[in-house]
Design a protein around this motif. Structure first.
Motif, PDB file in Angstrom:
ATOM      1  N   PRO A 165       0.822  -1.213   0.000  1.00 46.15           N
ATOM      2  CA  PRO A 165       0.000   0.000   0.000  1.00 46.15           C
ATOM      3  C   PRO A 165       0.852   1.257   0.000  1.00 46.15           C
ATOM      4  O   PRO A 165       1.791   1.392   0.758  1.00 46.15           O
ATOM      5  CB  PRO A 165      -0.805  -0.126   1.314  1.00 46.15           C
ATOM      6  CG  PRO A 165      -0.031  -1.061   2.158  1.00 46.15           C
ATOM      7  CD  PRO A 165       0.641  -2.009   1.220  1.00 46.15           C
ATOM      8  N   GLY A 166       0.493   2.190  -0.881  1.00 39.73           N
ATOM      9  CA  GLY A 166       1.147   3.476  -0.912  1.00 39.73           C
ATOM     10  C   GLY A 166       2.347   3.557  -1.829  1.00 39.73           C
ATOM     11  O   GLY A 166       2.726   4.635  -2.267  1.00 39.73           O
TER      12      GLY A 166
ATOM     13  N   HIS B 279       2.743   2.515  -4.887  1.00 41.01           N
ATOM     14  CA  HIS B 279       2.464   2.834  -6.276  1.00 41.01           C
ATOM     15  C   HIS B 279       2.404   4.335  -6.506  1.00 41.01           C
ATOM     16  O   HIS B 279       2.586   4.806  -7.624  1.00 41.01           O
ATOM     17  CB  HIS B 279       1.142   2.202  -6.707  1.00 41.01           C
ATOM     18  CG  HIS B 279      -0.050   2.886  -6.140  1.00 41.01           C
ATOM     19  ND1 HIS B 279      -0.432   2.710  -4.835  1.00 41.01           N
ATOM     20  CD2 HIS B 279      -0.914   3.772  -6.695  1.00 41.01           C
ATOM     21  CE1 HIS B 279      -1.497   3.435  -4.600  1.00 41.01           C
ATOM     22  NE2 HIS B 279      -1.806   4.104  -5.712  1.00 41.01           N
TER      23      HIS B 279
ATOM     24  N   ALA C 203      -4.374  -0.434 -10.031  1.00 43.18           N
ATOM     25  CA  ALA C 203      -4.228   0.658  -9.079  1.00 43.18           C
ATOM     26  C   ALA C 203      -4.207   1.969  -9.859  1.00 43.18           C
ATOM     27  O   ALA C 203      -4.056   1.979 -11.088  1.00 43.18           O
ATOM     28  CB  ALA C 203      -2.940   0.494  -8.266  1.00 43.18           C
TER      29      ALA C 203
ATOM     30  N   SER D  56      -6.281  10.080  -8.257  1.00 48.81           N
ATOM     31  CA  SER D  56      -6.211   9.653  -6.864  1.00 48.81           C
ATOM     32  C   SER D  56      -6.664  10.772  -5.935  1.00 48.81           C
ATOM     33  O   SER D  56      -7.448  10.546  -5.001  1.00 48.81           O
ATOM     34  CB  SER D  56      -4.774   9.234  -6.508  1.00 48.81           C
ATOM     35  OG  SER D  56      -4.367   8.115  -7.262  1.00 48.81           O
TER      36      SER D  56
ATOM     37  N   GLY E 226      -5.853   2.617  -4.209  1.00 49.92           N
ATOM     38  CA  GLY E 226      -4.811   1.756  -3.645  1.00 49.92           C
ATOM     39  C   GLY E 226      -4.613   0.451  -4.370  1.00 49.92           C
ATOM     40  O   GLY E 226      -3.589  -0.219  -4.181  1.00 49.92           O
TER      41      GLY E 226
ATOM     42  N   ASN F 260      -5.179  -5.220  -4.303  1.00 50.68           N
ATOM     43  CA  ASN F 260      -4.239  -5.047  -3.200  1.00 50.68           C
ATOM     44  C   ASN F 260      -4.875  -5.607  -1.936  1.00 50.68           C
ATOM     45  O   ASN F 260      -5.768  -4.979  -1.352  1.00 50.68           O
ATOM     46  CB  ASN F 260      -3.902  -3.558  -3.043  1.00 50.68           C
ATOM     47  CG  ASN F 260      -2.827  -3.306  -2.000  1.00 50.68           C
ATOM     48  OD1 ASN F 260      -2.672  -4.071  -1.054  1.00 50.68           O
ATOM     49  ND2 ASN F 260      -2.096  -2.225  -2.162  1.00 50.68           N
TER      50      ASN F 260
ATOM     51  N   TRP G  22      -4.876  -3.406   1.170  1.00 50.85           N
ATOM     52  CA  TRP G  22      -5.782  -2.273   0.993  1.00 50.85           C
ATOM     53  C   TRP G  22      -7.235  -2.720   1.176  1.00 50.85           C
ATOM     54  O   TRP G  22      -8.030  -2.046   1.830  1.00 50.85           O
ATOM     55  CB  TRP G  22      -5.554  -1.675  -0.389  1.00 50.85           C
ATOM     56  CG  TRP G  22      -6.193  -0.350  -0.664  1.00 50.85           C
ATOM     57  CD1 TRP G  22      -7.152  -0.078  -1.601  1.00 50.85           C
ATOM     58  CD2 TRP G  22      -5.923   0.906  -0.028  1.00 50.85           C
ATOM     59  NE1 TRP G  22      -7.490   1.250  -1.593  1.00 50.85           N
ATOM     60  CE2 TRP G  22      -6.752   1.882  -0.635  1.00 50.85           C
ATOM     61  CE3 TRP G  22      -5.067   1.306   0.995  1.00 50.85           C
ATOM     62  CZ2 TRP G  22      -6.738   3.217  -0.258  1.00 50.85           C
ATOM     63  CZ3 TRP G  22      -5.055   2.649   1.379  1.00 50.85           C
ATOM     64  CH2 TRP G  22      -5.885   3.569   0.755  1.00 50.85           C
TER      65      TRP G  22
ATOM     66  N   GLN H  61      -1.912  14.833  -2.868  1.00 55.08           N
ATOM     67  CA  GLN H  61      -1.745  14.207  -4.181  1.00 55.08           C
ATOM     68  C   GLN H  61      -1.853  15.245  -5.300  1.00 55.08           C
ATOM     69  O   GLN H  61      -1.077  15.219  -6.250  1.00 55.08           O
ATOM     70  CB  GLN H  61      -2.807  13.126  -4.375  1.00 55.08           C
ATOM     71  CG  GLN H  61      -2.577  11.850  -3.593  1.00 55.08           C
ATOM     72  CD  GLN H  61      -1.358  11.086  -4.104  1.00 55.08           C
ATOM     73  OE1 GLN H  61      -1.270  10.754  -5.288  1.00 55.08           O
ATOM     74  NE2 GLN H  61      -0.416  10.841  -3.215  1.00 55.08           N
TER      75      GLN H  61
END
Length: 298
Positions: free
Chosen positions: A60-61, A63, A175, A182, A250, A254, A257, A292
């Motif tokens: 998680p995170g 990407h 993702a 995002s 996410g 995943n 996630w 983001q």
């Protein structure tokens, strides 16, 4: 005629059967999800360069730091969202569409049944108390079926959404491939946590007995039980649809996630301060979404 002791023993066993059925359905759903993820990992290993150019890492995170280096057809530094309206969705065959829909349905079963179990078990309990000579187990099954039909409808919408953005805003690992996308999804999900509609739907999910009272109580007939379950499912969809949208950020596949969202949904419904938890999560989501958008290259 059965004695009260025999009847109570049978009804307690009936409640255990309902609980076991819920646990089994959720377990089977999670096994299927893990199987899909494992199959996806094998496919990525078989694709040359997929670990750096196509597929995103499943942690998680992570990407978020890699998706900006990907060339999605818009040239270096171009966000995929910029060219979305100029790209037609990739055609899906019937098998691929059915497989994707099945994936979403099973995922919703695995994520939502645990949080719905208090309502289902309470429904079975009220049914036993109201109709001692009826079949509360069958009614509970119809209620659960109606609940899952509501989430199947959401799965259909999610499948359509995946089809529309696959290959533009989603990486091969499903993702987000766009910081702008995002950020928008995170902010929308965060803002929704503060809306009156969210509060109204969450209140129906947090207090099962109040829901039953407002809907006229236990329904013994299959159609009535299914309709009641469907109505409760709609409240849950209204409560959680924005959180489920975070799967597109996410990673749809995943596992961590998926588990994190499922655990939050469960806590939101069971923790006494569920509304405060929702609002706190909303603030965090909005802040992360703004971040983001802020780091998108000019």
């Amino acid at each position: 005629m059965m004695t009260d002791t025999t009847l109570e023993s049978l009804l307690r066993r009936d409640r255990a059967i309902v609980a076991a059925a819920i646990a089994t359905l959720a377990a089977v759903a999670w096994i299927y999800i893990l199987w899909l993820v494992a199959g996806m990992g094998m496919t990525d290993m078989a694709m040359p360069g997929s670990g750096t150019d196509g597929a995103m890492p499943m942690e998680p995170g992570m990407h978020m730091d890699m998706d900006m280096n990907m060339d999605m057809g818009g040239g270096p530094g171009t966000d995929p969202l910029d060219s979305l309206l100029g790209i037609s969705p990739r055609p899906w065959g019937a098998v691929e569409a059915a497989f994707t829909l099945t994936m979403w349905v099973v995922m919703m079963v695995g994520m939502m049944l645990p949080s719905a179990s208090p309502m289902i078990l309470l429904y079975a309990r009220v049914g036993r108390q109201s109709l001692r000579d009826g079949k509360p187990f069958a009614s509970s099954g119809y209620f659960t079926g109606g609940y899952l039909i509501a989430w199947t409808g959401f799965a259909l919408v999610a499948t359509l959404g995946q089809w529309l953005i696959e290959g533009t805003l989603l990486t091969p690992a499903l993702a987000s491939a766009s910081r702008i996308f995002s950020g928008i999804v995170l902010i929308v999900a965060g803002l929704y946590q503060w809306t009156p509609l969210k509060d109204a739907c969450l209140s129906q999910c947090q207090a099962p007995i109040v829901f039953l009272q407002r809907q006229g109580g236990f329904r013994s007939d299959p159609r009535g039980a299914m309709r009641l379950g469907f109505r409760h499912g709609l409240y849950c969809v209204g409560c959680c649809w924005a959180l489920m949208g975070l799967l597109f950020v996410g990673g749809i596949m995943n596992v961590l996630w998926i588990a994190a969202i499922a655990l939050f949904v469960l806590a939101e419904k069971l923790v006494p301060a569920g509304r405060l938890l929702s609002r706190a999560a909303g603030v965090a989501l909005i802040a992360f979404g703004l971040w983001q958008l802020a780091v998108v290259p000019g």
